[in-house]
Scaffold this motif. Structure first.
Motif, PDB file in Angstrom:
ATOM      1  N   THR A   1       5.860  -0.616   1.382  1.00 60.29           N
ATOM      2  CA  THR A   1       5.479  -0.190   2.840  1.00 60.29           C
ATOM      3  C   THR A   1       4.406   0.623   2.845  1.00 60.29           C
ATOM      4  O   THR A   1       3.503   0.838   3.639  1.00 60.29           O
ATOM      5  N   ARG A   2       4.880   1.859   2.271  1.00 62.49           N
ATOM      6  CA  ARG A   2       4.022   3.012   2.402  1.00 62.49           C
ATOM      7  C   ARG A   2       2.482   2.670   1.526  1.00 62.49           C
ATOM      8  O   ARG A   2       1.526   3.012   2.385  1.00 62.49           O
TER       9      ARG A   2
ATOM     10  N   VAL B   1       0.446   0.384   4.305  1.00 68.33           N
ATOM     11  CA  VAL B   1       0.066   1.542   5.424  1.00 68.33           C
ATOM     12  C   VAL B   1      -0.980   2.309   5.314  1.00 68.33           C
ATOM     13  O   VAL B   1      -1.749   2.185   6.040  1.00 68.33           O
TER      14      VAL B   1
ATOM     15  N   ASP C   1      -4.931   1.993   6.701  1.00 69.75           N
ATOM     16  CA  ASP C   1      -5.593   3.017   7.224  1.00 69.75           C
ATOM     17  C   ASP C   1      -7.009   3.189   6.408  1.00 69.75           C
ATOM     18  O   ASP C   1      -8.093   3.441   6.920  1.00 69.75           O
TER      19      ASP C   1
ATOM     20  N   VAL D   1       3.073  -6.750   6.446  1.00 70.09           N
ATOM     21  CA  VAL D   1       3.825  -5.844   7.453  1.00 70.09           C
ATOM     22  C   VAL D   1       4.609  -6.786   8.089  1.00 70.09           C
ATOM     23  O   VAL D   1       5.998  -6.385   8.375  1.00 70.09           O
TER      24      VAL D   1
ATOM     25  N   SER E   1      11.140   2.549   3.817  1.00 68.62           N
ATOM     26  CA  SER E   1      10.340   1.824   4.458  1.00 68.62           C
ATOM     27  C   SER E   1      10.340   2.069   5.937  1.00 68.62           C
ATOM     28  O   SER E   1       9.407   1.996   6.563  1.00 68.62           O
TER      29      SER E   1
ATOM     30  N   ALA F   1       8.125   5.095   6.619  1.00 65.22           N
ATOM     31  CA  ALA F   1       6.690   4.714   6.454  1.00 65.22           C
ATOM     32  C   ALA F   1       6.252   3.845   7.620  1.00 65.22           C
ATOM     33  O   ALA F   1       4.784   4.143   8.129  1.00 65.22           O
ATOM     34  N   LEU F   2       6.930   3.547   8.411  1.00 64.16           N
ATOM     35  CA  LEU F   2       6.815   2.687   9.582  1.00 64.16           C
ATOM     36  C   LEU F   2       6.991   3.675  10.704  1.00 64.16           C
ATOM     37  O   LEU F   2       6.034   3.368  11.736  1.00 64.16           O
TER      38      LEU F   2
ATOM     39  N   GLY G   1       3.226   4.367  10.297  1.00 61.45           N
ATOM     40  CA  GLY G   1       2.793   2.806  10.034  1.00 61.45           C
ATOM     41  C   GLY G   1       2.574   1.987  11.081  1.00 61.45           C
ATOM     42  O   GLY G   1       1.989   1.034  11.330  1.00 61.45           O
TER      43      GLY G   1
ATOM     44  N   ALA H   1      -0.325   2.871  12.796  1.00 66.56           N
ATOM     45  CA  ALA H   1      -1.539   2.182  12.142  1.00 66.56           C
ATOM     46  C   ALA H   1      -1.611   0.735  12.506  1.00 66.56           C
ATOM     47  O   ALA H   1      -2.877   0.167  12.535  1.00 66.56           O
TER      48      ALA H   1
ATOM     49  N   GLN I   1      12.188   1.617  16.366  1.00 68.94           N
ATOM     50  CA  GLN I   1      10.715   1.134  16.234  1.00 68.94           C
ATOM     51  C   GLN I   1      10.248   0.492  17.495  1.00 68.94           C
ATOM     52  O   GLN I   1       8.987   0.931  17.916  1.00 68.94           O
TER      53      GLN I   1
END
Length: 413
Positions: free
Chosen positions: A96-97, A100, A104, A120, A146, A149-150, A155, A158, A189
């Motif tokens: 995930t990182r 993301v 970007d 994603v 994950s 990262a989100l 994330g 993003a 989230q």
């Protein structure tokens, strides 16, 4: 010198598209030639590589400067992440990182953006025993990487930025809305999404692509979760005891067979507790004998401030009312334009039901003529969830559906 220019042109052109600043630093012809050969080899490895090898390629500093290589890695991840075992491995490896970061880094590349958003979709999909079921464990419970990262890693921001940058791109808008479907399943989230203007992004996608079914369907699907009133009985249940206070159980809205929310193979809600919990997650109304009077509530647009987000542009009741109207207009227009699409009509009925949970929205729904598409849906679509959500919402609006699905008095056919 001439030979170097040839290799520079090869690296800068499709499909490699090496970033100009990185390419300019390569002075010797041998360095540029080596760079090109490295790109060719990396794409070949990525095309047949396992998730770990793809992640290693994405981590390579030089290969990270090549849009073509990153695109090939993302395409391979999309293929692999259909498999739950591969998805678990990707989550454990921190894919995930990497996705993301690529989202970007290559903000100027529409193809990379669309494929990264597709990744994603899968990385935000809950982990569980089978597609389209309620899960007690999901992405946020997989160990933090994950989820960080989100949320903390930006994330979700993003994803929202990618949708805002290319509102006119139907592929990016469809993939962006699809990713929001799964991201909004987690309360934290969802709060960040609302705080960052994710709801407005969905509405902008609807407005920009009124005749694109895939965008409209994915957008309405995302709205089901985004407009669920937090704290209402029967809307979103609290985390089950075995979750130890962690993220709530998740319902997977992925692609394929799960494109139709919620899946029919679980049987009738009255006979299936799992089905009941799943429907509560989506705001699907329970059968009449199980319904309770719902208290009035602000449906989630009074956005709590989150450390990962900037100040919220909409924090008062008036702003929420305006968003409610935009949501309502978007849903009614989509249901009218795509009245024959059962999957879209199903989503539209669920969004209208969730809007009706807030008592102050009921006059707005009545004035907008929401009873007409709901009646039409109940009359023409035999899907159980269309029937239940449409008739329940009509009941909230004070409209009784005539026996046999005939239009009620005062509602045009």
């Amino acid at each position: 010198a001439e030979n170097r220019e040839v290799w520079l042109a090869l690296c800068a052109d499709e499909p490699w598209r090496v970033r100009p600043a990185f390419l300019a630093a390569k002075r010797a012809c041998a360095d540029v030639r080596r760079l090109h050969r490295g790109a060719v080899g990396a794409v070949s490895r990525a095309a047949r590589g396992a998730v770990r090898e793809v992640c290693d390629i994405m981590d390579d500093a030089a290969l990270g400067e090549m849009a073509g290589v990153q695109r090939a890695c993302l395409e391979r991840l999309v293929q692999a992440l259909h498999c739950e075992r591969a998805r678990k491995e990707a989550l454990a490896l921190g894919a995930t990182r990497r996705v993301v970061a690529t989202l970007d880094r290559y903000a100027d590349d529409a193809r990379v953006q669309a494929i990264a958003l597709h990744c994603v979709v899968f990385l935000a999909r809950p982990i569980g025993g089978a597609e389209g079921m309620v899960f007690s464990r999901g992405m946020a419970a997989e160990g933090g990487g994950s989820f960080d990262a989100l949320v903390a890693g930006g994330g979700i921001d993003a994803v929202v930025r990618a949708m805002r940058r290319r509102v006119a791109d139907r592929d990016i808008q469809a993939m962006g809305c699809w990713s929001l479907v799964n991201l909004a399943l987690n309360r934290t989230q969802k709060a960040v999404l609302l705080d960052l203007g994710g709801l407005e992004c969905v509405l902008d996608a609807v407005a920009a692509h009124p005749r694109v079914l895939e965008v409209q369907f994915r957008a309405l699907f995302a709205l089901i979760n985004l407009v669920i009133p937090e704290g209402l009985a029967g809307a979103v249940p609290p985390p089950p005891p075995h979750n130890n206070g962690g993220p709530p159980a998740f319902f997977d809205h992925g692609g394929g067979a799960a494109d139709h929310p919620p899946p029919p193979h679980l049987g009738a809600a009255a006979d299936n507790p799992l089905r009941q919990q799943q429907q509560h997650h989506l705001g699907v109304p329970p059968p009449p004998e199980q319904q309770q009077q719902q208290p009035s509530s602000f449906f989630g647009l009074a956005r709590p401030q989150h450390p990962a987000s900037s100040s919220s542009p909409h924090t008062n009741e008036g702003d929420a009312d305006e968003l409610n109207r935009r949501v309502l207009d978007a849903v009614l227009a989509a249901m009218d334009r795509f009245a024959d699409s059962e999957k879209l009509v199903r989503c539209g009925c669920l969004v209208l039901h969730n809007l009706s949970l807030r008592e102050s929205n009921v006059p707005l729904l009545v004035a907008a003529g929401a009873a007409q598409p709901l009646t039409r849906a109940a009359r023409t679509h035999q899907d159980q969830d269309v029937q239940r959500s449409a008739t329940s919402t009509l009941r909230r609006l004070g409209v009784a559906l005539a026996p046999g699905g005939a239009p009620p008095a005062g509602v045009p056919a």
